[in-house]
Design a protein around this motif. Structure first.
Motif, PDB file in Angstrom:
ATOM      1  N   LEU A   3     -17.594   4.295 -23.747  1.00 27.14           N
ATOM      2  CA  LEU A   3     -16.783   4.094 -22.554  1.00 27.14           C
ATOM      3  C   LEU A   3     -17.091   2.720 -21.975  1.00 27.14           C
ATOM      4  O   LEU A   3     -18.244   2.299 -21.939  1.00 27.14           O
ATOM      5  CB  LEU A   3     -17.078   5.201 -21.537  1.00 27.14           C
ATOM      6  CG  LEU A   3     -16.188   5.233 -20.297  1.00 27.14           C
ATOM      7  CD1 LEU A   3     -15.897   6.666 -19.897  1.00 27.14           C
ATOM      8  CD2 LEU A   3     -16.867   4.513 -19.132  1.00 27.14           C
ATOM      9  N   ARG A   4     -16.055   2.033 -21.551  1.00 24.48           N
ATOM     10  CA  ARG A   4     -16.211   0.705 -20.968  1.00 24.48           C
ATOM     11  C   ARG A   4     -16.142   0.797 -19.445  1.00 24.48           C
ATOM     12  O   ARG A   4     -15.400   1.616 -18.907  1.00 24.48           O
ATOM     13  CB  ARG A   4     -15.113  -0.238 -21.467  1.00 24.48           C
ATOM     14  CG  ARG A   4     -15.073  -0.376 -22.981  1.00 24.48           C
ATOM     15  CD  ARG A   4     -14.030  -1.392 -23.397  1.00 24.48           C
ATOM     16  NE  ARG A   4     -12.702  -1.021 -22.948  1.00 24.48           N
ATOM     17  CZ  ARG A   4     -11.865  -0.257 -23.628  1.00 24.48           C
ATOM     18  NH1 ARG A   4     -12.239   0.250 -24.801  1.00 24.48           N
ATOM     19  NH2 ARG A   4     -10.670   0.028 -23.161  1.00 24.48           N
ATOM     20  N   PHE A 255     -22.481   8.420  -9.756  1.00 25.15           N
ATOM     21  CA  PHE A 255     -21.594   7.747 -10.694  1.00 25.15           C
ATOM     22  C   PHE A 255     -21.692   8.379 -12.083  1.00 25.15           C
ATOM     23  O   PHE A 255     -20.681   8.633 -12.738  1.00 25.15           O
ATOM     24  CB  PHE A 255     -21.938   6.259 -10.756  1.00 25.15           C
ATOM     25  CG  PHE A 255     -21.203   5.519 -11.843  1.00 25.15           C
ATOM     26  CD1 PHE A 255     -19.875   5.153 -11.677  1.00 25.15           C
ATOM     27  CD2 PHE A 255     -21.843   5.193 -13.033  1.00 25.15           C
ATOM     28  CE1 PHE A 255     -19.192   4.485 -12.678  1.00 25.15           C
ATOM     29  CE2 PHE A 255     -21.169   4.523 -14.034  1.00 25.15           C
ATOM     30  CZ  PHE A 255     -19.842   4.161 -13.858  1.00 25.15           C
ATOM     31  N   VAL A 256     -22.890   8.619 -12.535  1.00 28.04           N
ATOM     32  CA  VAL A 256     -23.088   9.204 -13.864  1.00 28.04           C
ATOM     33  C   VAL A 256     -22.420  10.569 -13.948  1.00 28.04           C
ATOM     34  O   VAL A 256     -21.792  10.917 -14.962  1.00 28.04           O
ATOM     35  CB  VAL A 256     -24.599   9.310 -14.185  1.00 28.04           C
ATOM     36  CG1 VAL A 256     -24.828  10.172 -15.420  1.00 28.04           C
ATOM     37  CG2 VAL A 256     -25.185   7.919 -14.382  1.00 28.04           C
ATOM     38  N   ASP A 257     -22.512  11.364 -12.890  1.00 35.16           N
ATOM     39  CA  ASP A 257     -21.880  12.677 -12.861  1.00 35.16           C
ATOM     40  C   ASP A 257     -20.360  12.537 -12.972  1.00 35.16           C
ATOM     41  O   ASP A 257     -19.700  13.271 -13.715  1.00 35.16           O
ATOM     42  CB  ASP A 257     -22.264  13.404 -11.569  1.00 35.16           C
ATOM     43  CG  ASP A 257     -21.657  14.789 -11.493  1.00 35.16           C
ATOM     44  OD1 ASP A 257     -21.965  15.623 -12.357  1.00 35.16           O
ATOM     45  OD2 ASP A 257     -20.863  15.031 -10.571  1.00 35.16           O
ATOM     46  N   PHE A 258     -19.809  11.584 -12.239  1.00 30.16           N
ATOM     47  CA  PHE A 258     -18.367  11.331 -12.263  1.00 30.16           C
ATOM     48  C   PHE A 258     -17.922  10.905 -13.663  1.00 30.16           C
ATOM     49  O   PHE A 258     -16.937  11.408 -14.210  1.00 30.16           O
ATOM     50  CB  PHE A 258     -18.020  10.253 -11.242  1.00 30.16           C
ATOM     51  CG  PHE A 258     -16.563   9.884 -11.194  1.00 30.16           C
ATOM     52  CD1 PHE A 258     -15.686  10.568 -10.364  1.00 30.16           C
ATOM     53  CD2 PHE A 258     -16.068   8.844 -11.963  1.00 30.16           C
ATOM     54  CE1 PHE A 258     -14.339  10.226 -10.307  1.00 30.16           C
ATOM     55  CE2 PHE A 258     -14.728   8.489 -11.916  1.00 30.16           C
ATOM     56  CZ  PHE A 258     -13.869   9.187 -11.091  1.00 30.16           C
ATOM     57  N   VAL A 259     -18.659   9.982 -14.243  1.00 25.59           N
ATOM     58  CA  VAL A 259     -18.315   9.476 -15.573  1.00 25.59           C
ATOM     59  C   VAL A 259     -18.342  10.593 -16.601  1.00 25.59           C
ATOM     60  O   VAL A 259     -17.445  10.701 -17.452  1.00 25.59           O
ATOM     61  CB  VAL A 259     -19.267   8.343 -15.993  1.00 25.59           C
ATOM     62  CG1 VAL A 259     -19.050   7.970 -17.457  1.00 25.59           C
ATOM     63  CG2 VAL A 259     -19.042   7.117 -15.121  1.00 25.59           C
ATOM     64  N   ARG A 263     -15.179  11.224 -18.931  1.00 27.58           N
ATOM     65  CA  ARG A 263     -15.273  10.833 -20.336  1.00 27.58           C
ATOM     66  C   ARG A 263     -14.850  11.991 -21.231  1.00 27.58           C
ATOM     67  O   ARG A 263     -14.211  11.788 -22.267  1.00 27.58           O
ATOM     68  CB  ARG A 263     -16.688  10.376 -20.676  1.00 27.58           C
ATOM     69  CG  ARG A 263     -16.804   9.850 -22.101  1.00 27.58           C
ATOM     70  CD  ARG A 263     -18.127   9.169 -22.351  1.00 27.58           C
ATOM     71  NE  ARG A 263     -19.252  10.089 -22.267  1.00 27.58           N
ATOM     72  CZ  ARG A 263     -20.505   9.753 -22.583  1.00 27.58           C
ATOM     73  NH1 ARG A 263     -20.774   8.506 -22.967  1.00 27.58           N
ATOM     74  NH2 ARG A 263     -21.478  10.619 -22.494  1.00 27.58           N
ATOM     75  N   GLU A 264     -15.178  13.193 -20.823  1.00 28.54           N
ATOM     76  CA  GLU A 264     -14.792  14.367 -21.605  1.00 28.54           C
ATOM     77  C   GLU A 264     -13.277  14.520 -21.700  1.00 28.54           C
ATOM     78  O   GLU A 264     -12.771  15.126 -22.647  1.00 28.54           O
ATOM     79  CB  GLU A 264     -15.403  15.627 -20.984  1.00 28.54           C
ATOM     80  CG  GLU A 264     -16.922  15.706 -21.122  1.00 28.54           C
ATOM     81  CD  GLU A 264     -17.502  16.926 -20.439  1.00 28.54           C
ATOM     82  OE1 GLU A 264     -16.701  17.686 -19.838  1.00 28.54           O
ATOM     83  OE2 GLU A 264     -18.725  17.117 -20.499  1.00 28.54           O
ATOM     84  N   LEU A 265     -12.552  13.974 -20.735  1.00 29.57           N
ATOM     85  CA  LEU A 265     -11.090  14.039 -20.767  1.00 29.57           C
ATOM     86  C   LEU A 265     -10.499  13.066 -21.782  1.00 29.57           C
ATOM     87  O   LEU A 265      -9.340  13.210 -22.177  1.00 29.57           O
ATOM     88  CB  LEU A 265     -10.525  13.722 -19.380  1.00 29.57           C
ATOM     89  CG  LEU A 265     -10.744  14.756 -18.283  1.00 29.57           C
ATOM     90  CD1 LEU A 265     -10.272  14.207 -16.943  1.00 29.57           C
ATOM     91  CD2 LEU A 265     -10.022  16.051 -18.610  1.00 29.57           C
ATOM     92  N   GLY A 266     -11.272  12.069 -22.166  1.00 37.17           N
ATOM     93  CA  GLY A 266     -10.767  11.099 -23.131  1.00 37.17           C
ATOM     94  C   GLY A 266     -10.571   9.698 -22.593  1.00 37.17           C
ATOM     95  O   GLY A 266     -10.008   8.840 -23.285  1.00 37.17           O
TER      96      GLY A 266
END
Length: 300
Positions: A3-4, A255-259, A263-266
């Motif tokens: 992820l970028r 932030f990490v929780d949000f990501v 990220r799991e959504l694609g």
């Protein structure tokens, strides 16, 4: 899936009074892309400084070396494909092929009436957008374009030598409705969303994730209709407009929780706003920088 992380730098500072420093610092922090909004003025910033997107990106292109640059987003509200294409080709050249065009149908903000016109209805915006994007695509890929449209025309418009990036610089198309998603499928190298606006004020994070999942499913169907692999369209989430907007940059852990959820959504790219004191994008600069340097590392 990798992820970028990218950022948005709103054009509210004079270039020699902190503006340049923000773009240079964004590159130092390792952001993949630094975008700016392409408006004449915007929301609560209307009474304060606001500079033009194209000159700002031109200056940023000369102040940076590696980081990609772009708009998030440009719209037909005050742009014409012929003149925009010339600006974009020039920007792509000056930056050495580092420009991404974020483009959307626009809204009812100050841009909608700044040229003296009546604000377009959602249908009128969609009609114009459906003509704007294909013509812009042609202008950036063909040496000479003549086209007579309902809203936008070109008469032997030339863009020689063309973009550094071939066949043209990438389009990141912002869309949620069926007509916009068809434009993504046909012309976009990427898709941009801010989530479901109806959930921003009173929705839950879980509802927001579900709404984004549905949007991604609709994008997949639009791609399938023309035989395109949905995986070939990069997915970009512009943060700051979901229920977590006020907590996203509260800490690296937040932030990490949000990501992780998104990220799991694609999503392949998340975009966070550079902090602006006393605004909707107020945040601790130290946390912002730690998110940039440490946030994604924790998910590796």
């Amino acid at each position: 899936m990798s992820l970028r992380l990218s950022t948005v730098i709103l054009p509210v500072r004079r270039w020699h009074e902190g503006g340049r420093d923000q773009w240079v610092r964004a590159e130092e922090l390792g952001f993949h892309t630094a975008y700016t909004y392409d408006h004449l003025s915007w929301r609560t910033f209307r009474e304060g400084p606001w500079f033009g997107a194209v000159p700002t990106l031109t200056a940023a292109a000369t102040a940076t070396r590696r980081m990609r640059l772009g708009t998030l987003v440009t719209s037909p509200n005050f742009r014409h494909p012929v003149t925009l294409a010339k600006d974009l080709m020039s920007l792509d050249d000056i930056s050495g092929g580092r420009i991404t065009l974020g483009i959307g149908a626009g809204g009812n903000g100050f841009d909608a009436t700044a040229l003296g016109q009546e604000a377009w209805t959602p249908r009128e915006r969609a009609d114009r957008f459906a003509e704007f994007v294909p013509l812009l695509d042609r202008l950036l890929t063909e040496e000479s374009v003549t086209q007579e449209g309902t809203f936008y025309s070109a008469d032997e418009a030339r863009n020689i030598p063309g973009c550094v990036q071939r066949p043209r610089l990438p389009f990141a198309v912002a869309a949620n409705g069926p007509r916009g998603l068809k434009l993504v499928a046909r012309h976009g190298q990427a898709w941009v969303t801010t989530g479901d606006p109806k959930l921003f004020a009173e929705g839950t994070p879980e509802q927001s994730v579900e709404a984004l999942r549905i949007q991604i499913e609709k994008l997949g169907k639009a791609c399938a209709e023309i035989g395109r692999d949905p995986g070939s369209v990069e997915k970009i989430l512009l943060t700051g407009f979901t229920p977590e907007a006020n907590t996203l940059l509260r800490s690296v852990d937040a932030f990490v929780d949000f990501v992780g959820r998104h990220r799991e959504l694609g999503f392949e790219e998340l975009v966070i706003h550079a902090p602006i004191p006393d605004s909707d994008f107020a945040a601790d600069q130290d946390v912002f920088e730690k998110v940039a340097t440490e946030g994604l590392a924790q998910l590796a």
